[in-house]
Design a protein around this motif. Structure first.
Motif, PDB file in Angstrom:
ATOM      1  N   VAL A 153       0.868  -1.182   0.000  1.00 49.69           N
ATOM      2  CA  VAL A 153       0.000   0.000   0.000  1.00 49.69           C
ATOM      3  C   VAL A 153       0.899   1.224   0.000  1.00 49.69           C
ATOM      4  CG1 VAL A 153      -1.657   1.363   1.326  1.00 49.69           C
ATOM      5  CG2 VAL A 153      -1.947  -1.115   1.127  1.00 49.69           C
ATOM      6  N   LEU A 163      -6.105   2.449   4.467  1.00 49.78           N
ATOM      7  CA  LEU A 163      -6.106   1.569   3.307  1.00 49.78           C
ATOM      8  C   LEU A 163      -5.297   0.307   3.588  1.00 49.78           C
ATOM      9  CD1 LEU A 163      -6.833   0.938   0.394  1.00 49.78           C
ATOM     10  CD2 LEU A 163      -4.885   2.333  -0.346  1.00 49.78           C
ATOM     11  N   ALA A 164      -4.150   0.459   4.252  1.00 48.96           N
ATOM     12  CA  ALA A 164      -3.310  -0.692   4.561  1.00 48.96           C
ATOM     13  C   ALA A 164      -4.049  -1.671   5.475  1.00 48.96           C
ATOM     14  CB  ALA A 164      -2.009  -0.231   5.217  1.00 48.96           C
ATOM     15  N   MET A 167      -6.762  -3.544   3.576  1.00 50.93           N
ATOM     16  CA  MET A 167      -6.299  -4.570   2.638  1.00 50.93           C
ATOM     17  C   MET A 167      -6.097  -5.921   3.302  1.00 50.93           C
ATOM     18  SD  MET A 167      -6.453  -3.198  -0.284  1.00 50.93           S
ATOM     19  CE  MET A 167      -5.962  -4.755  -1.020  1.00 50.93           C
ATOM     20  N   LEU A 176       2.851  -1.329   4.327  1.00 49.03           N
ATOM     21  CA  LEU A 176       2.591   0.078   4.017  1.00 49.03           C
ATOM     22  C   LEU A 176       3.904   0.763   3.665  1.00 49.03           C
ATOM     23  CD1 LEU A 176       0.879   2.691   3.958  1.00 49.03           C
ATOM     24  CD2 LEU A 176       1.260   2.857   6.437  1.00 49.03           C
ATOM     25  N   PHE A 231      -1.580  -1.031  -3.933  1.00 47.15           N
ATOM     26  CA  PHE A 231      -2.804  -0.227  -3.911  1.00 47.15           C
ATOM     27  C   PHE A 231      -2.482   1.152  -3.357  1.00 47.15           C
ATOM     28  CE2 PHE A 231      -4.388  -4.447  -4.329  1.00 47.15           C
ATOM     29  CZ  PHE A 231      -5.593  -4.339  -4.988  1.00 47.15           C
TER      30      PHE A 231
END
Length: 307
Positions: A153, A163-164, A167, A176, A231
């Protein structure tokens, strides 16, 4: 000699944007016997994607194939589609005048903006060639395809951390990358550790891989971390400035804002559907919003016609 406005080609509705939102709206409005024009600039947010996911009955379809099917299904209803960009728009009384690239002018009674968003990618060597193949912005669209694989990420602050952690739904192996000191607070570090998310704050030199498929993240100190997907949260910008030209309310957080139900904006007669309004950014949601906007548009036209 200039063309008088009353002599310009007129439509009940002009739809700016030919993605899922615009085509869905055109289908409903065509079936309502409205004279509809779709102006499609050919620029799509998912231009780099090879497959589209999460769309019931069309999971895994190429975005271009969905658009082809959508256009084909509009043919019985007389919807006009033109490959053209709308350069200018202005409102006069209860009608809208649009100027196309090349100078042609058109008028309509209602206007639907399905102009989407543009993703601005970080300036990271190797990223552009992998975007849409192994570098993604939407875990709901691409997370399943890389499930249980080593995932990276890219991000800073709360956005990157969230976000990390999210996921972890798709893989136990998440790292991350903050691309430099991130100033992660103690509580944030504890959250990442609690969820088993690794953190690398070293500066990234480049992404390496073959044929668009990520293999490793390489740092400026020469070290590297093996990954199979990355991502990130992109910076989002409106795909068109038409809403602002019409003085609709537009904010960075929410995009083009709606004033009431059925996707009407703060500017009467102007509707918005799809990613431009920054709701849930999925193709199936864009199509649903297009149908909702079409319902609102047709109701408004009925009120005018039957007044």
């Amino acid at each position: 000699m200039s063309t008088r406005k009353e002599d310009l080609p007129g439509y009940d509705v002009i739809i700016v944007g030919g993605g899922p939102a615009g085509l869905s709206a055109a289908l409903i409005l065509g079936r309502c016997r409205r004279r509809v024009l779709v102006c499609d600039s050919g620029r799509y947010r998912n231009h780099a994607a090879h497959e589209m996911h999460g769309f019931l009955s069309r999971d895994g379809i190429a975005p271009s194939e969905l658009r082809r099917i959508g256009r084909e299904q509009l043919q019985p209803y007389g919807v006009e589609i033109r490959e053209v960009t709308v350069a200018e728009v202005r409102r006069e009384d209860r009608r809208f005048e649009l100027t196309l690239e090349g100078g042609e002018r058109l008028v309509c009674r209602k206007l639907l903006l399905a102009t989407g968003l543009v993703d601005r990618l970080p300036d990271l060597p190797g990223l552009a060639a992998m975007y849409g193949k192994s570098v993604h912005h939407c875990p709901y669209c691409e997370g399943w395809e890389v499930r249980d694989q080593p995932i990276g990420v890219y991000g800073q602050g709360c956005t990157g951390i969230s976000l990390a952690v999210n996921m972890k739904t798709w893989s136990d192996d998440v790292v991350l990358f903050t691309d430099g000191p991130a100033g992660i607070q103690k509580a944030e570090a504890q959250r990442l550790e609690r969820h088993g998310v690794g953190v690398r704050e070293a500066r990234i030199a480049r992404l390496e891989g073959r044929d668009g498929m990520l293999e490793r993240v390489v740092f400026e100190d020469g070290s590297a971390v093996e990954r199979r997907a990355l991502f990130l949260k992109t910076t989002l910008e409106q795909g068109s400035d038409l809403a602002r030209k019409l003085r609709c309310k537009v904010t960075d957080a929410r995009g083009v804002e709606t004033a009431d139900k059925h996707e009407e904006t703060t500017c009467e007669g102007v509707f918005v559907a799809g990613d431009a309004s920054k709701d849930v950014l999925l193709a199936i949601m864009a199509a649903a919003e297009g149908a909702d906007a079409a319902f609102g548009i047709n109701c408004a036209l009925q009120e005018e016609d039957l007044a």
